[in-house]
Structure formats: C-alpha cells, structure tokens
Design an enzyme around this catalytic site. Structure first.
Site, short mmCIF file in Angstrom:
data_model
loop_
_atom_site.label_atom_id
_atom_site.label_comp_id
_atom_site.label_asym_id
_atom_site.label_seq_id
_atom_site.Cartn_x
_atom_site.Cartn_y
_atom_site.Cartn_z
CG ASN A 125 13.60 -54.29 15.98
OD1 ASN A 125 13.23 -54.02 15.15
ND2 ASN A 125 15.00 -54.03 16.25
CB THR A 170 -2.59 -103.69 8.51
OG1 THR A 170 -2.76 -105.29 8.02
CG2 THR A 170 -3.13 -103.64 9.93
CG HIS A 171 0.43 -103.66 5.11
ND1 HIS A 171 1.60 -103.54 4.95
CD2 HIS A 171 0.33 -104.61 6.31
CE1 HIS A 171 2.20 -103.83 6.19
NE2 HIS A 171 1.49 -104.59 6.96
CB SER A 292 -17.10 -84.17 -14.01
OG SER A 292 -16.55 -84.05 -15.27
CE LYS A 298 -15.46 -88.77 -11.33
NZ LYS A 298 -14.20 -88.20 -12.18
CD GLU A 305 -10.50 -84.93 -5.10
OE1 GLU A 305 -10.16 -85.68 -5.77
OE2 GLU A 305 -11.31 -84.16 -5.25
CE1 TYR A 332 12.37 -57.69 12.95
CE2 TYR A 332 14.12 -56.15 12.09
CZ TYR A 332 12.80 -56.76 11.86
OH TYR A 332 11.94 -56.52 11.08
N1 ARG Z 1 7.76 -54.55 9.47
C1 ARG Z 1 8.94 -54.83 10.38
C2 ARG Z 1 8.65 -56.52 10.80
O1 ARG Z 1 7.52 -57.17 10.26
C3 ARG Z 1 8.53 -54.44 11.75
C4 ARG Z 1 10.02 -54.13 12.34
C5 ARG Z 1 10.76 -53.30 11.83
N2 ARG Z 1 11.99 -53.10 12.54
C6 ARG Z 1 13.33 -52.60 11.88
N3 ARG Z 1 14.15 -52.41 12.57
N4 ARG Z 1 13.20 -52.32 10.40
O2 ARG Z 1 9.75 -57.27 11.21
#
Ligand code: ARG
Length: 475
Positions: A125, A170-171, A292, A298, A305, A332
């Site tokens: 995490n 403008t516009h 084109s 063209k 674009e 997390y």
């Molecule tokens: N692949 C996970 C992500 O991108 C990494 C962290 C995973 N952590 C867990 N507790 N499963 O967030």
C-alpha cells in the site's frame, strides 16, 4: 525497538513466496486472478519500484533492521532485475498479480532469503503510493520541458507577425482588428498558467508515503526522512492513513492536464477554422494533414482535430478518477488500483500532444493578405470611428449611435468603412474630417491600442521580450 540484525538472517518461513495465499484454503479462481491482476499495466512502474526498494533496503540496513549483507544482496539482485527489464528479459507473470510481487519474487529467486526481508516494515500500500508519486514526478518534469518548448514555438511564430493584422472576434463575429502576434501570445499566457499549475501540484505530490506501511505505520525503528532524502522527496507524508489512501495528487495532475488540453483544443479549433478555405488565413504543412480517399481536393487538419478529440478522453479520465475516490472509506482499498490506467493515458496523451503541437506550429504559413482583408470586411474599425468622435467632443453613447448608422449605410452600399467618401461620412457628423481615414485604416487602429496587454505592434514586441525571459526562468 532495535532488531538483532544477525538473528534476522535466519528465517523459518517457507522458502517460496506464495503471495498472500497461506491464509486461503482454496486457490483463487483463474478468472479472479485475471480480474484482480494489474501487472499488465503497472509494470511500467518497475524502475520506480526498484528505486523505492533500494532506498527502503538501505534504510533498513542502516537502522539495523536487516543486516548490511542482506542490503548488499538486495542491491545486487535489484540491479540485475533492472538490467533484465531493460533488456526485455524479465519474465512478467500474471500469477504474481502486480509489479511489486513480480519483482519481489524474482529477487528472492535470485538472492534467497535476503529478498524476503526487503518487505520488512513496508506494505504494497505504501509501496504503490510511492511508486506512482515517483513516476508522476518525472512525468511532470518532462511535461514542463515540453510546455516550454511549445511556448518557444509560439513566440517564434508571434515574432514574425507582430504587425500582421487579422480580425479579432467576439461571438465569432469580426469585432476589432488585432495583430496575429497578439492573438498567439494569448496562448503563451494560457500555457504559462498551465505550467505554474503543474509545478504547484508537484509541490504537494512530492511527499513520501513509505513508512505508512499497510495503513497504521510500522513497529520497526524506521527512518522515513532518510528514505525521503534519498528519493528526492521534499518531506514525508504526515499521516499514514492519508499516505496510503488518497490519490488527490493524481486528480490534481489530471485536472491540470485537462486544462492544458482544453487550451490546446481551443487553439486547435482556431487552426481548423483558419485553415479552411473559407478563412484561408493559414496553411498547415502537409506533414500534419491527411488527404481524403474519395475527394482529391481535400487536405484535412487531422492533427488539430485529434487534439480536440483527445481532450475529451483526458476530461473523461479526470471524471473517472474523481468518481473512483468519492466513495472510498479510509484507508487503502483495491479500488485504488484503478488509478493507474487513466493516469498513464493522461500523461501519454499530453506528452505526445505537446510535442506534436510545437512541431506543427513551426510548419504553419500565414496568408497575411487574407487576414487583413477579413479584418477590413467586417467593419472592424467601427469602434475606432466611435473613439475618434469622442475625441472630437461627442459623448460615447452618441458616437456609438452615429457609427451604427454609418455601418448601416456601408452595408446598404456594400462598402467597407475606409472606402466611404468623406462627404458621405460628414452627413452623419460634421465633426468628421479628412483625418478620419487614419483611424479607419487597420495599422492606425492597431497602433492606437498602445498599452500593456494591448494589440499594438510595439506592445506585442515588448510582450515577446518579457515572455522570452520567462522561458529561461528557473522553474
Ligand atoms: N496493485 C495494487 C495497486 O495498484 C498494489 C497495492 C495492493 N495492496 C493490497 N493490499 N492489495 O493499488
């Protein structure tokens, strides 16, 4: 707490990393593995993952949490892995879910038990939060260079057109004459703010999550400041729950990216209009257009674009990320894995768009005659006539009305203002004399807007000098 580093060389754990599956009685279904795996896209974080691991391992060694022999083995192993990845020899496995587990597994295969100690005091995490920040920081630095390059292309074109008259709108109706250089400098200003936004978001991005571990921090005597310093972070994240869970930096980045794309999309809209034969103001060089398959005449402005089109895609990523975060409780959640693809695509889109834009601008040719003809056709100097009458003592509102009548007469007779005869003009106000033609003329009109931010050629020249100084300023 100090850990005996000698003791830490022995391990009772099984020799093979089994991901987290020891707790499970039945294997994870293949479909679930595929659904939850992220390695196919997060492997692009590998270099940053290794950088983070190297810094973490060194800190663990210096703090006596693992032995310095382990650190040396980890360093060697990770350097080999880095090389394998560079040489395209690294075997990525979906079984191992993500970039972090893939690298850890290979490290352990290469160096044995020391590889298993790398993850001490860390979680995926805080690891992934660190990797993404490192990656995004380097993307931001590259984007800053590309914005600078685009700004310099704009200045080079503006420099050639400080006194090229064109209609200002403008516009989308002809309003007053402006110089083409002045028009271009509007985009320089937008990009300058865009750059400042990126640099500002970089400040908040540059905090170290490592040390937050899974969510609550760790019981090992880690030194987060040491890791932050080694990885070039300005500070450590101050709250472990926040460090692992928030992705506001990704949202901020995508928001800054969306604004840049919005600006380039507006610019593109103008290039598309100006290059159409109806306007005929500019020609975009052939290399940036396509033909084109059915209409031989063209020449389509595909690049602007597509920039306009890709803007929608980046806006979509911004909405995606905001929505991704809005319902997540601390800390997390696996949802966060979904931050990467929109973030990667936003960066890729923006990087290539900025690059191609700068090159395309360098290939633009300008039809000055068409621009100034258009400026005259639309009674663009009507305001100048009103200002002229005010200077002769008439109140602005009265002057405005007089000029409206003059324009009506000109429309009826299919004339431009500067083509009307003096005695015809005098019918509307006896104050009008021969010198009126100085203000009905485009160059006279342009030159009169001679103040900071105005369109007068002299002001545009000054603005370019100031803009060039900004280009070389330290970021
Ligand atoms: N692949 C996970 C992500 O991108 C990494 C962290 C995973 N952590 C867990 N507790 N499963 O967030």
């Amino acid at each position: 707490m100090q850990v005996d580093s000698k003791k830490s060389q022995k391990t009772e754990a099984p020799s093979e990393i089994k991901k987290w599956s020891g707790r499970f009685n039945e294997p994870v279904a293949d479909l679930v593995k595929r659904y939850t795996a992220s390695v196919s896209f997060d492997k692009r974080l590998a270099n940053y993952d290794i950088q983070g691991s190297l810094a973490h391992a060194r800190m663990l060694g210096i703090q006596g949490i693992i032995s310095m022999d382990d650190v040396a083995d980890i360093e060697n192993g990770l350097q080999q892995i880095l090389q394998d990845i560079k040489d395209n020899k690294f075997q990525w496995s979906e079984e191992l879910e993500d970039v972090h587990l893939n690298i850890e597994k290979q490290l352990t295969d290469k160096i044995g038990d020391a590889g298993k100690r790398l993850h001490t005091g860390r979680s995926r995490n805080d690891q992934v939060a660190t990797d993404v920040r490192l990656w995004l920081r380097s993307v931001t630095d590259e984007l800053v260079l590309r914005i600078r390059y685009l700004q310099s292309s704009i200045l080079d074109l503006a420099e050639k057109h400080t006194d090229t008259a064109m209609p200002g709108f403008t516009h989308l109706q002809v309003a007053q004459p402006v110089t083409f250089g002045h028009h271009l400098l509007a985009y320089f200003e937008m990009l300058q703010r865009d750059l400042e936004r990126l640099l500002d978001s970089r400040k908040r991005l540059n905090s170290l999550p490592l040390g937050a571990a899974a969510l609550a921090g760790t019981s090992y005597p880690i030194d987060r400041e040491m890791v932050a310093k080694e990885l070039g972070f300005d500070r450590v994240c101050q709250n472990s729950l926040d460090a692992v869970s928030d992705r506001d930096f990704a949202i901020e980045f995508t928001s800054a990216a969306s604004i840049i794309m919005m600006h380039l999309s507006r610019f593109s809209e103008e290039l598309i209009l100006w290059s159409s034969p109806r306007f005929g103001f500019i020609d975009i060089s052939d290399g940036f257009c396509t033909g084109s398959s059915i209409m031989p005449q063209k020449k389509n402005p595909d690049v602007p674009e597509l920039v306009r089109g890709k803007t929608g895609r980046v806006f979509g990523h911004l909405m995606g990320l905001l929505t991704l975060m809005k319902g997540q409780p601390l800390a997390y959640n696996k949802d966060n894995q979904e931050d990467k693809e929109p973030l990667f695509d936003t960066a890729d889109t923006l990087l290539v768009t900025l690059e191609i834009y700068a090159d395309m601008l360098r290939g633009i040719t300008v039809n000055k005659q068409a621009m100034s003809d258009a400026a005259l056709e639309g009674f663009a100097t009507a305001t100048d006539l009103a200002d002229y009458l005010v200077k002769k003592g008439i109140a602005f509102r009265d002057a405005h009305e007089i000029v409206a009548l003059v324009v009506r007469e000109a429309v009826d007779n299919k004339l431009n203002l500067q083509d009307m005869k003096l005695h015809d003009l005098k019918k509307f106000s006896p104050q009008i004399t021969e010198d009126v033609f100085n203000v009905l003329d485009l160059q006279g009109s342009l030159a009169s807007r001679d103040h900071v931010g105005g369109t007068a050629p002299l002001q545009v020249q000054k603005a370019i000098i100031i803009a060039r100084e900004k280009l070389v300023e330290e970021n």
